[in-house]
Write a protein that holds these residues in place. Structure first.
Motif, PDB file in Angstrom:
ATOM      1  N   ARG A 110      -3.097   0.009  41.823  1.00 44.02           N
ATOM      2  CA  ARG A 110      -3.901   0.268  40.621  1.00 44.02           C
ATOM      3  C   ARG A 110      -4.896  -0.863  40.379  1.00 44.02           C
ATOM      4  N   ARG A 111      -4.418  -2.089  40.497  1.00 47.51           N
ATOM      5  CA  ARG A 111      -5.298  -3.241  40.275  1.00 47.51           C
ATOM      6  C   ARG A 111      -6.388  -3.304  41.344  1.00 47.51           C
ATOM      7  N   ALA A 112      -6.030  -2.999  42.573  1.00 48.37           N
ATOM      8  CA  ALA A 112      -7.027  -3.020  43.646  1.00 48.37           C
ATOM      9  C   ALA A 112      -8.080  -1.938  43.429  1.00 48.37           C
ATOM     10  N   TRP A 113      -7.633  -0.712  43.052  1.00 41.87           N
ATOM     11  CA  TRP A 113      -8.595   0.353  42.783  1.00 41.87           C
ATOM     12  C   TRP A 113      -9.555  -0.049  41.677  1.00 41.87           C
ATOM     13  N   SER A 114      -9.001  -0.607  40.608  1.00 38.54           N
ATOM     14  CA  SER A 114      -9.843  -1.003  39.479  1.00 38.54           C
ATOM     15  C   SER A 114     -10.880  -2.034  39.905  1.00 38.54           C
ATOM     16  N   THR A 115     -10.459  -2.997  40.721  1.00 41.45           N
ATOM     17  CA  THR A 115     -11.369  -4.036  41.196  1.00 41.45           C
ATOM     18  C   THR A 115     -12.464  -3.455  42.074  1.00 41.45           C
ATOM     19  N   LEU A 116     -12.080  -2.597  43.012  1.00 37.25           N
ATOM     20  CA  LEU A 116     -13.056  -1.988  43.923  1.00 37.25           C
ATOM     21  C   LEU A 116     -14.009  -1.062  43.175  1.00 37.25           C
ATOM     22  N   ALA A 117     -13.460  -0.263  42.261  1.00 36.19           N
ATOM     23  CA  ALA A 117     -14.303   0.663  41.509  1.00 36.19           C
ATOM     24  C   ALA A 117     -15.301  -0.086  40.635  1.00 36.19           C
ATOM     25  N   ALA A 118     -14.851  -1.187  40.019  1.00 33.53           N
ATOM     26  CA  ALA A 118     -15.755  -1.974  39.181  1.00 33.53           C
ATOM     27  C   ALA A 118     -16.870  -2.600  40.010  1.00 33.53           C
ATOM     28  N   ALA A 119     -16.538  -3.032  41.226  1.00 32.90           N
ATOM     29  CA  ALA A 119     -17.541  -3.639  42.099  1.00 32.90           C
ATOM     30  C   ALA A 119     -18.521  -2.612  42.645  1.00 32.90           C
ATOM     31  N   GLU A 120     -18.104  -1.331  42.647  1.00 30.83           N
ATOM     32  CA  GLU A 120     -18.952  -0.249  43.153  1.00 30.83           C
ATOM     33  C   GLU A 120     -19.272   0.743  42.034  1.00 30.83           C
ATOM     34  N   ALA A 121     -19.541   0.223  40.863  1.00 29.77           N
ATOM     35  CA  ALA A 121     -19.724   1.069  39.681  1.00 29.77           C
ATOM     36  C   ALA A 121     -20.847   2.087  39.840  1.00 29.77           C
ATOM     37  N   ASP A 122     -21.855   1.754  40.627  1.00 28.04           N
ATOM     38  CA  ASP A 122     -22.998   2.654  40.778  1.00 28.04           C
ATOM     39  C   ASP A 122     -22.880   3.571  42.005  1.00 28.04           C
ATOM     40  N   SER A 123     -21.807   3.445  42.742  1.00 29.74           N
ATOM     41  CA  SER A 123     -21.652   4.257  43.947  1.00 29.74           C
ATOM     42  C   SER A 123     -21.267   5.688  43.589  1.00 29.74           C
ATOM     43  N   PRO A 124     -21.851   6.679  44.264  1.00 31.89           N
ATOM     44  CA  PRO A 124     -21.490   8.078  44.003  1.00 31.89           C
ATOM     45  C   PRO A 124     -20.297   8.556  44.831  1.00 31.89           C
ATOM     46  N   ILE A 125     -19.650   7.663  45.578  1.00 31.30           N
ATOM     47  CA  ILE A 125     -18.513   8.051  46.407  1.00 31.30           C
ATOM     48  C   ILE A 125     -17.368   8.532  45.520  1.00 31.30           C
ATOM     49  N   ARG A 126     -16.903   9.759  45.753  1.00 30.15           N
ATOM     50  CA  ARG A 126     -15.876  10.345  44.899  1.00 30.15           C
ATOM     51  C   ARG A 126     -14.552   9.596  44.981  1.00 30.15           C
ATOM     52  N   LEU A 127     -14.263   9.028  46.139  1.00 32.27           N
ATOM     53  CA  LEU A 127     -12.996   8.340  46.351  1.00 32.27           C
ATOM     54  C   LEU A 127     -12.785   7.218  45.343  1.00 32.27           C
ATOM     55  N   LEU A 128     -13.856   6.617  44.879  1.00 31.95           N
ATOM     56  CA  LEU A 128     -13.758   5.505  43.935  1.00 31.95           C
ATOM     57  C   LEU A 128     -13.370   5.974  42.534  1.00 31.95           C
ATOM     58  N   ARG A 129     -13.461   7.277  42.263  1.00 28.79           N
ATOM     59  CA  ARG A 129     -13.173   7.801  40.924  1.00 28.79           C
ATOM     60  C   ARG A 129     -11.990   8.757  40.896  1.00 28.79           C
ATOM     61  N   TRP A 130     -11.546   9.216  42.052  1.00 26.21           N
ATOM     62  CA  TRP A 130     -10.533  10.266  42.097  1.00 26.21           C
ATOM     63  C   TRP A 130      -9.288   9.951  41.285  1.00 26.21           C
ATOM     64  N   PHE A 131      -8.815   8.703  41.305  1.00 32.39           N
ATOM     65  CA  PHE A 131      -7.555   8.376  40.685  1.00 32.39           C
ATOM     66  C   PHE A 131      -7.698   7.754  39.303  1.00 32.39           C
ATOM     67  N   ASP A 132      -8.891   7.758  38.755  1.00 34.93           N
ATOM     68  CA  ASP A 132      -9.093   7.140  37.456  1.00 34.93           C
ATOM     69  C   ASP A 132      -8.164   7.732  36.393  1.00 34.93           C
ATOM     70  N   ALA A 133      -8.165   9.063  36.260  1.00 33.13           N
ATOM     71  CA  ALA A 133      -7.350   9.707  35.220  1.00 33.13           C
ATOM     72  C   ALA A 133      -5.856   9.516  35.435  1.00 33.13           C
ATOM     73  N   PRO A 134      -5.325   9.747  36.650  1.00 35.19           N
ATOM     74  CA  PRO A 134      -3.884   9.589  36.844  1.00 35.19           C
ATOM     75  C   PRO A 134      -3.375   8.179  36.569  1.00 35.19           C
ATOM     76  N   LEU A 135      -4.232   7.166  36.685  1.00 34.78           N
ATOM     77  CA  LEU A 135      -3.781   5.801  36.503  1.00 34.78           C
ATOM     78  C   LEU A 135      -3.728   5.395  35.033  1.00 34.78           C
ATOM     79  N   GLN A 136      -4.282   6.227  34.157  1.00 35.07           N
ATOM     80  CA  GLN A 136      -4.374   5.835  32.756  1.00 35.07           C
ATOM     81  C   GLN A 136      -3.172   6.299  31.960  1.00 35.07           C
ATOM     82  N   PRO A 137      -2.654   5.483  31.046  1.00 38.54           N
ATOM     83  CA  PRO A 137      -1.564   5.912  30.160  1.00 38.54           C
ATOM     84  C   PRO A 137      -2.042   7.018  29.245  1.00 38.54           C
ATOM     85  N   HIS A 138      -1.136   7.891  28.839  1.00 40.20           N
ATOM     86  CA  HIS A 138      -1.494   8.985  27.936  1.00 40.20           C
ATOM     87  C   HIS A 138      -0.892   8.745  26.547  1.00 40.20           C
TER      88      HIS A 138
END
Length: 279
Positions: free
Chosen positions: A251-279
């Motif tokens: 989770r921490r690695a995904w967050s770090t990579l996604a933040a560093a690639e915030a402008d990238s349109p690659i879907r892989l960087l966003r796929w797990f955003d929702a499942p990782l969040q508390p409800h």
């Protein structure tokens, strides 16, 4: 090498953008980081186009690949599986103490149906109690009945549930250890933890192609660790289960990579955003 080996096909599918296209220049750059040669990538692209999974306009690094509708549906992640894993880690999905069992007795003449039922049960994380009888800590009846109905094998499937499963005189966590190889599952999660730790260490200083390679490697390691994992509730696992630690690092690695690639349109960087969040 970033994590365990990754197939060229998996790499191609991992670089799908939000508009269902793949930039071949980006693909070749990431492939180079992963140690894949241009010829290897060209052959993989050619096979995928021949199979009808992608169309391609242009040649070489200037080409643009577009995923077909079937391809887009096939490569969506199993969000429910990821959501359950993280919900359990957060203590948001306590076990109700109910075991779900499934058994089948299929005539030899219907052995293809037998194979389908067995593979469906295994894909859902079923643990073998004894010949033809499997157990799960999660409700799986709808999926099993749907699979049996689809192949005309409903009459061969039996399901039941119980709060009193005793296997060789053991109950609860001790019974779970007889049903699943927890040492093997733990090894897979340790490999995921190592991959995630590497990604966390390298991401802040990595260039764009390397960050994408780290993301692809991280997701591949996550999939390998979780494909055989029945996601047993914490009540049935050893204390300080390595799977929870590995997922936290991921989770921490995904967050770090996604933040560093915030402008990238690659879907892989966003796929797990929702499942990782508390409800």
């Amino acid at each position: 090498m970033i994590g365990a080996p990754i197939s060229t096909r998996s790499l191609v599918e991992s670089l799908l953008r939000e508009d269902a296209t793949i930039d071949a220049g980006e693909l070749y750059a990431v492939a180079e980081v992963l140690g894949m040669g241009d010829q290897q990538v060209r052959l993989a692209v050619k096979r995928l186009v021949t199979e009808g999974r992608f169309t391609c306009v242009g040649r070489g690094r200037r080409a643009v690949l577009t995923a077909t509708d079937a391809t887009r549906a096939d490569i969506e992640p199993d969000r429910a599986h990821v959501e359950l894993a993280y919900a359990q880690d957060r203590g948001e999905a306590p076990w109700d103490g109910v075991w779900h069992l499934a058994g089948f007795a299929v005539p030899e003449a219907e052995r293809e149906a037998r194979a389908v039922l067995r593979e469906t049960i295994r894909a859902l994380g079923g643990g073998l109690v004894h010949g033809g009888l499997y157990a799960s800590a999660h409700a799986w009846e709808d999926e099993l009945r749907g699979a049996a109905h689809a192949i005309g094998a409903s009459e061969f499937l039996t399901t039941l549930s119980t709060a009193d499963l005793v296997i060789g005189g053991t109950r609860g966590a001790a019974a779970a250890q007889r049903l699943w190889d927890l040492d093997d599952l733990a090894d897979g999660h340790r490999r995921l933890a190592d991959t995630a730790a590497e990604a966390l260490d390298r991401a802040p200083h990595a260039a764009h192609p390397e960050r994408l390679a780290l993301t692809v490697g991280l997701v591949a390691a996550f999939d390998r660790a979780h494909a055989p994992d029945p996601l047993l509730p914490p009540e049935l696992l050893p204390r300080d289960w390595t799977g929870a630690r590995a997922r936290d690092l991921a989770r921490r690695a995904w967050s770090t990579l996604a933040a560093a690639e915030a402008d990238s349109p690659i879907r892989l960087l966003r796929w797990f955003d929702a499942p990782l969040q508390p409800h």
